[in-house]
Write a protein that holds these residues in place. Structure first.
Motif, PDB file in Angstrom:
ATOM      1  N   VAL A  76       0.830  -1.202   0.000  1.00  0.00           N
ATOM      2  CA  VAL A  76       0.000   0.000   0.000  1.00  0.00           C
ATOM      3  C   VAL A  76       0.864   1.251   0.000  1.00  0.00           C
ATOM      4  N   GLY A  77       1.965   1.210   0.799  1.00  0.00           N
ATOM      5  CA  GLY A  77       2.861   2.358   0.861  1.00  0.00           C
ATOM      6  C   GLY A  77       3.535   2.614  -0.468  1.00  0.00           C
ATOM      7  N   LYS A  78       3.976   1.544  -1.157  1.00  0.00           N
ATOM      8  CA  LYS A  78       4.629   1.689  -2.456  1.00  0.00           C
ATOM      9  C   LYS A  78       3.659   2.234  -3.493  1.00  0.00           C
ATOM     10  N   ASP A  79       2.419   1.728  -3.488  1.00  0.00           N
ATOM     11  CA  ASP A  79       1.418   2.222  -4.439  1.00  0.00           C
ATOM     12  C   ASP A  79       1.119   3.696  -4.199  1.00  0.00           C
ATOM     13  N   SER A  80       1.046   4.064  -2.907  1.00  0.00           N
ATOM     14  CA  SER A  80       0.785   5.470  -2.582  1.00  0.00           C
ATOM     15  C   SER A  80       1.939   6.355  -3.024  1.00  0.00           C
ATOM     16  N   LEU A  81       3.179   5.907  -2.808  1.00  0.00           N
ATOM     17  CA  LEU A  81       4.349   6.673  -3.224  1.00  0.00           C
ATOM     18  C   LEU A  81       4.402   6.799  -4.743  1.00  0.00           C
ATOM     19  N   ARG A  82       4.098   5.695  -5.439  1.00  0.00           N
ATOM     20  CA  ARG A  82       4.110   5.716  -6.898  1.00  0.00           C
ATOM     21  C   ARG A  82       3.060   6.693  -7.431  1.00  0.00           C
ATOM     22  N   SER A  83       1.897   6.704  -6.810  1.00  0.00           N
ATOM     23  CA  SER A  83       0.829   7.620  -7.243  1.00  0.00           C
ATOM     24  C   SER A  83       1.242   9.067  -7.035  1.00  0.00           C
ATOM     25  N   LYS A  84       1.902   9.346  -5.908  1.00  0.00           N
ATOM     26  CA  LYS A  84       2.343  10.713  -5.641  1.00  0.00           C
ATOM     27  C   LYS A  84       3.396  11.159  -6.643  1.00  0.00           C
ATOM     28  N   ILE A  85       4.322  10.231  -6.982  1.00  0.00           N
ATOM     29  CA  ILE A  85       5.371  10.566  -7.945  1.00  0.00           C
ATOM     30  C   ILE A  85       4.764  10.865  -9.312  1.00  0.00           C
ATOM     31  N   ILE A  86       3.818  10.017  -9.725  1.00  0.00           N
ATOM     32  CA  ILE A  86       3.156  10.227 -11.014  1.00  0.00           C
ATOM     33  C   ILE A  86       2.410  11.562 -11.023  1.00  0.00           C
ATOM     34  N   PHE A  87       1.739  11.855  -9.913  1.00  0.00           N
ATOM     35  CA  PHE A  87       0.991  13.107  -9.809  1.00  0.00           C
ATOM     36  C   PHE A  87       1.924  14.306  -9.908  1.00  0.00           C
ATOM     37  N   VAL A  88       3.062  14.240  -9.201  1.00  0.00           N
ATOM     38  CA  VAL A  88       4.015  15.357  -9.224  1.00  0.00           C
ATOM     39  C   VAL A  88       4.602  15.534 -10.619  1.00  0.00           C
ATOM     40  N   VAL A  89       4.938  14.426 -11.275  1.00  0.00           N
ATOM     41  CA  VAL A  89       5.508  14.503 -12.623  1.00  0.00           C
ATOM     42  C   VAL A  89       4.504  15.129 -13.600  1.00  0.00           C
TER      43      VAL A  89
END
Length: 280
Positions: free
Chosen positions: A2-15
């Protein structure tokens, strides 16, 4: 996981956010940078955001009446945009309130009919509007542009204010009427103060449309003394004084009033929706 998915989503959002910001801001940064570049640096490769030898010569040229009557075009645009937005807001307030609060035959038909105007592009309306303006003897006048821009922005203004007025609690208006207020007093004392953010937003919308509009201005205005800024910038392309830096300087000066207007009324837009609606 869950933490990795949340981090990945945040990175995609920031990009994605950075890409959108770059897409929006790069043209403005280039415009401002070019307005300060000497002519020899305009086509320099690779291009530089910060010029090696910044200069104000392009702004001096734009503000020189012998080269480009910027101040006259600025005055024309300001008059047309201000009166168009002001008249449009006044009409929208009363029209939107009638749609939101009053009951009468044909209200829904009129409300939908107003929005139908947006089914037709501006090009389709040029000829009928030109005929009407000519028959009224308003060709080559600022009044023709004011009328046209009010008509052009009124449907969206009515829609925006109508939806906002519906968010104002009817109980407040009913209490005011019971206290002896007339319907007009309710509008001026209750509805308008509570709807300040929406009214300011509609004014800015109408002002920006009128400030940047080119099509109708190019058809209805013939005299050079009555040209607005969009017409003036277009004419600058065909003069012997045309250079990229000067065009960019004129564009920067054209954008400043809208930026100042937005910054000066930002507090109204972000203000509370029902500020002052509750008695203490």
């Amino acid at each position: 996981m869950v933490g990795k998915d949340s981090l990945r989503s945040k990175i995609i959002f920031v990009v994605l956010l950075m890409l959108v910001l770059a897409f929006v801001l790069i043209p403005f940064v280039t415009m401002i940078s070019s307005s300060f570049k000497p002519n020899q640096e305009q086509t320099q490769l690779p291009p530089k955001i910060i010029p090696d030898n910044p200069t104000l010569e392009h702004y001096q040229g734009v503000l020189n009446p012998d080269i480009f009557p910027f101040l006259n075009y600025f005055k024309n645009s300001l008059i047309v945009a201000f009166f168009s937005a002001g008249i449009g807001v006044v009409i929208s307030i009363f029209g939107s309130y009638s749609f939101a609060r009053l009951e009468y035959t044909g209200r829904s038909v009129i409300q939908r009919g107003v929005l139908m105007v947006y089914m037709f592009g501006g090009v389709l309306l040029v000829i009928p509007l030109f005929q009407m303006i000519s028959k009224l003897g308003l060709f080559d006048t600022r009044t023709s542009l004011v009328i046209t821009y009010v008509v052009q922005t009124l449907p969206v203004s009515l829609y925006m204010l109508g939806n906002y007025f519906r968010t104002v609690p009817e109980s407040i208006e009913e209490a005011a009427i019971i206290d002896g207020c007339s319907r007009l007093e309710v509008i001026f004392r209750i509805v308008l103060p509570l709807s300040a953010p929406a009214i300011v937003s509609v004014f800015i919308y109408a002002f920006m449309i009128a400030w940047n509009e080119y099509l109708f201005a190019s058809v209805f205005i013939n005299s050079s003394s009555l040209r607005t800024l969009p017409l003036g910038l277009n004419q600058l392309f065909y003069t012997q004084h045309y250079v990229w830096g000067r065009m960019m300087a004129a564009s920067v000066l054209t954008a400043i009033p809208v930026i100042i207007l937005f910054l000066s009324v930002e507090r109204f837009i972000t203000g509370g929706l029902t500020f002052g609606g509750v008695k203490e």
